[in-house]
Design an enzyme around this catalytic site. Structure first.
Site, PDB file in Angstrom:
ATOM      1  N   SER A  62       1.503 -65.401 -26.063  1.00 45.78           N
ATOM      2  CA  SER A  62       2.044 -66.358 -25.095  1.00 45.78           C
ATOM      3  C   SER A  62       2.908 -67.428 -25.741  1.00 45.78           C
ATOM      4  O   SER A  62       3.664 -68.108 -25.047  1.00 45.78           O
ATOM      5  CB  SER A  62       0.913 -67.010 -24.304  1.00 45.78           C
ATOM      6  OG  SER A  62       0.169 -67.894 -25.125  1.00 45.78           O
ATOM      7  N   THR A 101      -1.558 -56.989 -27.897  1.00 43.31           N
ATOM      8  CA  THR A 101      -1.735 -58.409 -28.167  1.00 43.31           C
ATOM      9  C   THR A 101      -0.951 -59.287 -27.202  1.00 43.31           C
ATOM     10  O   THR A 101       0.222 -59.028 -26.932  1.00 43.31           O
ATOM     11  CB  THR A 101      -1.353 -58.726 -29.635  1.00 43.31           C
ATOM     12  OG1 THR A 101      -1.529 -60.117 -29.892  1.00 43.31           O
ATOM     13  CG2 THR A 101       0.069 -58.323 -29.973  1.00 43.31           C
ATOM     14  N   ASN A 102      -1.624 -60.310 -26.698  1.00 40.44           N
ATOM     15  CA  ASN A 102      -0.953 -61.366 -25.945  1.00 40.44           C
ATOM     16  C   ASN A 102      -0.329 -62.318 -26.955  1.00 40.44           C
ATOM     17  O   ASN A 102      -1.009 -62.775 -27.875  1.00 40.44           O
ATOM     18  CB  ASN A 102      -1.957 -62.163 -25.099  1.00 40.44           C
ATOM     19  CG  ASN A 102      -2.507 -61.409 -23.922  1.00 40.44           C
ATOM     20  OD1 ASN A 102      -1.965 -60.373 -23.517  1.00 40.44           O
ATOM     21  ND2 ASN A 102      -3.583 -61.902 -23.349  1.00 40.44           N
ATOM     22  N   ASP A 127      -7.032 -55.559 -30.509  1.00 38.99           N
ATOM     23  CA  ASP A 127      -6.441 -56.873 -30.354  1.00 38.99           C
ATOM     24  C   ASP A 127      -6.010 -57.326 -31.748  1.00 38.99           C
ATOM     25  O   ASP A 127      -6.594 -56.890 -32.749  1.00 38.99           O
ATOM     26  CB  ASP A 127      -7.487 -57.828 -29.767  1.00 38.99           C
ATOM     27  CG  ASP A 127      -7.008 -59.249 -29.741  1.00 38.99           C
ATOM     28  OD1 ASP A 127      -5.949 -59.516 -29.139  1.00 38.99           O
ATOM     29  OD2 ASP A 127      -7.681 -60.107 -30.342  1.00 38.99           O
ATOM     30  N   ARG A 128      -5.011 -58.184 -31.836  1.00 43.20           N
ATOM     31  CA  ARG A 128      -4.546 -58.621 -33.155  1.00 43.20           C
ATOM     32  C   ARG A 128      -5.329 -59.837 -33.666  1.00 43.20           C
ATOM     33  O   ARG A 128      -6.063 -59.744 -34.629  1.00 43.20           O
ATOM     34  CB  ARG A 128      -3.042 -58.944 -33.091  1.00 43.20           C
ATOM     35  CG  ARG A 128      -2.417 -59.157 -34.461  1.00 43.20           C
ATOM     36  CD  ARG A 128      -0.987 -59.648 -34.378  1.00 43.20           C
ATOM     37  NE  ARG A 128      -0.979 -61.099 -34.195  1.00 43.20           N
ATOM     38  CZ  ARG A 128       0.105 -61.848 -34.193  1.00 43.20           C
ATOM     39  NH1 ARG A 128       1.291 -61.310 -34.339  1.00 43.20           N
ATOM     40  NH2 ARG A 128       0.023 -63.146 -34.019  1.00 43.20           N
ATOM     41  N   ASP A 129      -5.145 -60.973 -33.019  1.00 49.55           N
ATOM     42  CA  ASP A 129      -5.683 -62.245 -33.515  1.00 49.55           C
ATOM     43  C   ASP A 129      -7.171 -62.366 -33.241  1.00 49.55           C
ATOM     44  O   ASP A 129      -7.611 -62.272 -32.101  1.00 49.55           O
ATOM     45  CB  ASP A 129      -4.927 -63.410 -32.883  1.00 49.55           C
ATOM     46  CG  ASP A 129      -3.435 -63.330 -33.141  1.00 49.55           C
ATOM     47  OD1 ASP A 129      -3.063 -63.130 -34.308  1.00 49.55           O
ATOM     48  OD2 ASP A 129      -2.651 -63.456 -32.182  1.00 49.55           O
ATOM     49  N   ASP A 159     -11.933 -59.352 -29.485  1.00 46.31           N
ATOM     50  CA  ASP A 159     -12.886 -60.428 -29.762  1.00 46.31           C
ATOM     51  C   ASP A 159     -13.164 -61.340 -28.580  1.00 46.31           C
ATOM     52  O   ASP A 159     -14.001 -62.236 -28.696  1.00 46.31           O
ATOM     53  CB  ASP A 159     -12.407 -61.270 -30.954  1.00 46.31           C
ATOM     54  CG  ASP A 159     -11.136 -62.046 -30.646  1.00 46.31           C
ATOM     55  OD1 ASP A 159     -10.209 -61.461 -30.039  1.00 46.31           O
ATOM     56  OD2 ASP A 159     -11.066 -63.227 -31.017  1.00 46.31           O
ATOM     57  N   ARG A 179      -0.237 -59.061 -19.450  1.00 45.47           N
ATOM     58  CA  ARG A 179      -1.072 -60.038 -20.129  1.00 45.47           C
ATOM     59  C   ARG A 179      -2.547 -59.729 -19.896  1.00 45.47           C
ATOM     60  O   ARG A 179      -3.031 -59.688 -18.778  1.00 45.47           O
ATOM     61  CB  ARG A 179      -0.749 -61.448 -19.634  1.00 45.47           C
ATOM     62  CG  ARG A 179      -1.553 -62.515 -20.346  1.00 45.47           C
ATOM     63  CD  ARG A 179      -1.102 -63.917 -19.950  1.00 45.47           C
ATOM     64  NE  ARG A 179      -1.996 -64.882 -20.533  1.00 45.47           N
ATOM     65  CZ  ARG A 179      -1.984 -65.242 -21.815  1.00 45.47           C
ATOM     66  NH1 ARG A 179      -1.102 -64.718 -22.629  1.00 45.47           N
ATOM     67  NH2 ARG A 179      -2.855 -66.112 -22.264  1.00 45.47           N
TER      68      ARG A 179
END
Length: 177
Positions: A59, A56-57, A14-16, A128, A102
């Site tokens: 949105s 990564t989402n 995941d990115r963030d 995370d 998503r």
């Protein structure tokens, strides 16, 4: 004796909140800051010949808060700080759009696995929040949760594999712990 699956042949992150400090709807590449240990973990995987990718989402694109170009600039800053990734898969849709990409849906993981030429069972996902782990499970991949302040206690309790940091997550996947 319990059967341990073979180590993954690729790791998707995941990115963030996982690779970089989460700045909600970040459109500013100068705000990109790596999470502790991210550069070292990625460098170690790359040295071992393990492909690494990002799922990564985003949105903010679907909500009209960010443009795809702004997200691409932030992603370029991520690569400048953390090195190149073999694969990027991004869901640009807002919640409720009904897409299969998503997270917690499996689409990003399935697409990344296919593009890497791997079966999803050969891929691990590190994230995370619960949606990251659920996306991995829905795709047939292994998921490892690395909780942050944003992670809900119920997500931690539900995750099959939990590590205190990225290095610990990789250790779990390779049976080092």
């Amino acid at each position: 004796m319990e059967f341990l699956p073979s180590p993954p042949r690729a790791v998707l992150f995941d990115r963030d909140g996982t690779l970089i400090v989460d700045v909600p709807y970040n459109a500013d590449p100068t705000k990109v800051r790596p999470m502790p240990g991210a550069a070292e973990v990625l460098a170690g995987l790359r040295r071992s010949g393990i492909p690494v990718g990002v799922v990564t989402n985003q949105s903010g694109i679907g909500r009209g808060i960010l443009s795809a170009e702004e997200v691409a600039k932030v992603n370029a800053a991520v690569e400048d700080l953390l090195g190149p990734f073999d694969i990027w898969e991004i869901c640009p849709h807002a919640p409720g759009y009904g897409c299969v990409c998503r997270k917690p849906m499996p689409g990003l993981v399935l697409r990344a696995s296919r593009r890497l030429g791997l079966d999803p069972v050969e891929v691990a996902v590190i994230g995370d929040i619960g949606a990251d782990v659920k996306a991995a499970a829905a795709a047939g991949s292994r998921g490892v949760l690395v909780p942050t302040a944003a992670t809900r206690p119920a997500e931690t309790a539900a995750a099959p594999l939990v590590a205190r940091d990225l290095a610990g997550a990789v250790d779990l996947l390779w049976g080092s712990r």
